[in-house]
Write a protein that holds these residues in place. Structure first.
Motif, PDB file in Angstrom:
ATOM      1  N   TYR A 152       4.805  21.805  67.389  1.00 43.82           N
ATOM      2  CA  TYR A 152       4.075  20.901  68.285  1.00 43.82           C
ATOM      3  C   TYR A 152       3.191  21.645  69.291  1.00 43.82           C
ATOM      4  N   VAL A 153       3.427  22.916  69.490  1.00 41.28           N
ATOM      5  CA  VAL A 153       2.720  23.666  70.531  1.00 41.28           C
ATOM      6  C   VAL A 153       1.201  23.634  70.374  1.00 41.28           C
ATOM      7  N   PRO A 154       0.637  23.960  69.189  1.00 36.70           N
ATOM      8  CA  PRO A 154      -0.834  23.971  69.067  1.00 36.70           C
ATOM      9  C   PRO A 154      -1.464  22.585  69.201  1.00 36.70           C
ATOM     10  N   PHE A 155      -0.647  21.530  69.128  1.00 33.59           N
ATOM     11  CA  PHE A 155      -1.165  20.170  69.335  1.00 33.59           C
ATOM     12  C   PHE A 155      -1.048  19.759  70.803  1.00 33.59           C
ATOM     13  N   LEU A 156       0.123  20.034  71.388  1.00 33.56           N
ATOM     14  CA  LEU A 156       0.394  19.532  72.740  1.00 33.56           C
ATOM     15  C   LEU A 156      -0.436  20.217  73.820  1.00 33.56           C
ATOM     16  N   ILE A 157      -0.613  21.521  73.715  1.00 33.76           N
ATOM     17  CA  ILE A 157      -1.343  22.228  74.784  1.00 33.76           C
ATOM     18  C   ILE A 157      -2.796  21.744  74.893  1.00 33.76           C
ATOM     19  N   PRO A 158      -3.577  21.688  73.792  1.00 33.13           N
ATOM     20  CA  PRO A 158      -4.937  21.154  73.927  1.00 33.13           C
ATOM     21  C   PRO A 158      -4.963  19.703  74.397  1.00 33.13           C
ATOM     22  N   MET A 159      -4.019  18.899  73.893  1.00 35.22           N
ATOM     23  CA  MET A 159      -3.976  17.489  74.302  1.00 35.22           C
ATOM     24  C   MET A 159      -3.646  17.358  75.787  1.00 35.22           C
ATOM     25  N   GLY A 160      -2.747  18.215  76.274  1.00 36.13           N
ATOM     26  CA  GLY A 160      -2.418  18.196  77.693  1.00 36.13           C
ATOM     27  C   GLY A 160      -3.640  18.455  78.548  1.00 36.13           C
ATOM     28  N   PHE A 161      -4.432  19.450  78.172  1.00 33.66           N
ATOM     29  CA  PHE A 161      -5.654  19.757  78.928  1.00 33.66           C
ATOM     30  C   PHE A 161      -6.681  18.626  78.823  1.00 33.66           C
ATOM     31  N   ILE A 162      -6.820  18.068  77.631  1.00 35.91           N
ATOM     32  CA  ILE A 162      -7.799  16.988  77.438  1.00 35.91           C
ATOM     33  C   ILE A 162      -7.451  15.783  78.305  1.00 35.91           C
ATOM     34  N   PHE A 163      -6.190  15.357  78.259  1.00 30.71           N
ATOM     35  CA  PHE A 163      -5.790  14.184  79.049  1.00 30.71           C
ATOM     36  C   PHE A 163      -5.744  14.488  80.550  1.00 30.71           C
ATOM     37  N   ALA A 164      -5.613  15.762  80.912  1.00 32.22           N
ATOM     38  CA  ALA A 164      -5.690  16.141  82.320  1.00 32.22           C
ATOM     39  C   ALA A 164      -7.121  16.047  82.833  1.00 32.22           C
ATOM     40  N   LEU A 165      -8.087  16.363  81.980  1.00 35.52           N
ATOM     41  CA  LEU A 165      -9.485  16.449  82.412  1.00 35.52           C
ATOM     42  C   LEU A 165     -10.227  15.115  82.354  1.00 35.52           C
ATOM     43  N   ILE A 166      -9.886  14.250  81.409  1.00 37.83           N
ATOM     44  CA  ILE A 166     -10.628  12.996  81.238  1.00 37.83           C
ATOM     45  C   ILE A 166     -10.744  12.190  82.536  1.00 37.83           C
ATOM     46  N   PRO A 167      -9.655  11.959  83.280  1.00 29.55           N
ATOM     47  CA  PRO A 167      -9.782  11.148  84.503  1.00 29.55           C
ATOM     48  C   PRO A 167     -10.603  11.823  85.606  1.00 29.55           C
ATOM     49  N   LEU A 168     -10.866  13.124  85.466  1.00 32.12           N
ATOM     50  CA  LEU A 168     -11.578  13.861  86.504  1.00 32.12           C
ATOM     51  C   LEU A 168     -13.080  13.944  86.233  1.00 32.12           C
ATOM     52  N   PHE A 169     -13.524  13.267  85.171  1.00 37.62           N
ATOM     53  CA  PHE A 169     -14.949  13.214  84.838  1.00 37.62           C
ATOM     54  C   PHE A 169     -15.406  11.760  84.683  1.00 37.62           C
ATOM     55  N   PRO A 170     -15.149  10.940  85.710  1.00 36.22           N
ATOM     56  CA  PRO A 170     -15.486   9.511  85.607  1.00 36.22           C
ATOM     57  C   PRO A 170     -16.981   9.253  85.487  1.00 36.22           C
ATOM     58  N   ASP A 171     -17.798  10.161  86.027  1.00 33.36           N
ATOM     59  CA  ASP A 171     -19.248   9.981  85.948  1.00 33.36           C
ATOM     60  C   ASP A 171     -19.739  10.103  84.502  1.00 33.36           C
ATOM     61  N   TYR A 172     -19.118  10.962  83.714  1.00 31.90           N
ATOM     62  CA  TYR A 172     -19.481  11.088  82.306  1.00 31.90           C
ATOM     63  C   TYR A 172     -18.974   9.882  81.513  1.00 31.90           C
ATOM     64  N   ILE A 173     -17.765   9.440  81.822  1.00 32.08           N
ATOM     65  CA  ILE A 173     -17.206   8.258  81.154  1.00 32.08           C
ATOM     66  C   ILE A 173     -18.089   7.042  81.420  1.00 32.08           C
ATOM     67  N   ASN A 174     -18.598   6.959  82.628  1.00 33.19           N
ATOM     68  CA  ASN A 174     -19.399   5.820  83.047  1.00 33.19           C
ATOM     69  C   ASN A 174     -20.629   5.607  82.157  1.00 33.19           C
ATOM     70  N   LYS A 175     -21.134   6.682  81.593  1.00 30.17           N
ATOM     71  CA  LYS A 175     -22.343   6.595  80.765  1.00 30.17           C
ATOM     72  C   LYS A 175     -22.102   5.853  79.458  1.00 30.17           C
ATOM     73  N   TYR A 176     -20.838   5.749  79.046  1.00 25.81           N
ATOM     74  CA  TYR A 176     -20.530   5.164  77.745  1.00 25.81           C
ATOM     75  C   TYR A 176     -19.827   3.812  77.848  1.00 25.81           C
ATOM     76  N   LEU A 177     -19.714   3.280  79.061  1.00 20.05           N
ATOM     77  CA  LEU A 177     -19.058   1.984  79.254  1.00 20.05           C
ATOM     78  C   LEU A 177     -20.089   0.890  79.489  1.00 20.05           C
ATOM     79  N   SER A 178     -19.717  -0.321  79.162  1.00 15.55           N
ATOM     80  CA  SER A 178     -20.607  -1.461  79.374  1.00 15.55           C
ATOM     81  C   SER A 178     -20.555  -1.968  80.818  1.00 15.55           C
ATOM     82  N   TYR A 179     -19.642  -1.415  81.602  1.00 12.45           N
ATOM     83  CA  TYR A 179     -19.511  -1.777  83.015  1.00 12.45           C
ATOM     84  C   TYR A 179     -19.447  -0.502  83.829  1.00 12.45           C
TER      85      TYR A 179
END
Length: 208
Positions: A152-179
């Motif tokens: 599970y290690v090679p899966f969990l470590i990248p996923m941990g970083f990805i899910f840690a970073l997503i909420p910290l880039f709301p301005d980028y997320i905003n570009k792809y939402l309808s609201y």
């Protein structure tokens, strides 16, 4: 027995650190920061209480960064536990703290949407970064120092970083939402995403 003692010691250290920050607040740390930082630390009408809502978005980002980076160092150098556990705990706090600090221009009063009166909320980003990433970073780095290294290690470590970073880039997320995410809909977006991330990481940890 050693694990119980380690947990007790960690709780004591965290409480003492919390007490230290409270004492620093009482002797005027926040007002010192407001006078010396290159941006406004307090919102207009700040009532003098130890409440994040009294701080500007920049102030919240800076204060959360101080807290999280301090706690990350505490976990890294705690007296008990394997290095993998300590490093995982370190990253859970370090990643949102350092990203908030580096992206303080995004979590800024100037990005407040006039229609809602809300901007990119640093506390919301911090909270969901912490919540969404803990299984991947904790179990991933704990497993990295086992012999043999679990699948599970090679899966969990990248996923941990990805899910840690997503909420910290709301301005980028905003570009792809309808609201616009600079509204109460931000919580409705990040909550199911965070729950999905945690469940996915735990499932991978259990299966592999």
């Amino acid at each position: 027995m050693l694990a119980i003692f380690g947990l007790f010691l960690l709780i004591v250290e965290a409480l003492l650190l919390g007490l230290l920050f409270w004492v620093l607040f009482k002797i005027g740390l926040w007002r010192f920061l407001d006078r010396n930082l290159p941006f406004s630390f307090f919102r207009e009408g700040y009532d003098g209480s130890m409440n994040l809502n009294g701080l500007t978005y920049q102030g919240q980002s800076f204060w959360l960064a101080i807290l999280s980076l301090t706690f990350s160092v505490l976990f890294l150098f705690m007296a008990v536990g394997t290095f993998g556990i300590k490093f995982g705990l370190f990253l859970i706090f370090f990643v949102p703290g350092i990203v908030l600090l580096l992206r303080i221009r995004t979590f800024n009063e100037s990005n407040i949407l006039p229609e809602t009166g809300l901007g990119y909320d640093p506390f919301l980003g911090f909270k969901f970064s912490f919540f969404s990433s803990w299984p991947g970073l904790m179990f991933g780095f704990t497993g990295l120092f086992l012999n043999p290294i679990p699948l599970y290690v090679p899966f969990l470590i990248p996923m941990g970083f990805i899910f840690a970073l997503i909420p910290l880039f709301p301005d980028y997320i905003n570009k792809y939402l309808s609201y616009d995410i600079r509204s109460k809909k931000a919580f409705d977006f990040f909550q199911p995403l965070g729950i999905f991330g945690v469940i996915l990481q735990l499932v991978i940890w259990v299966i592999f």
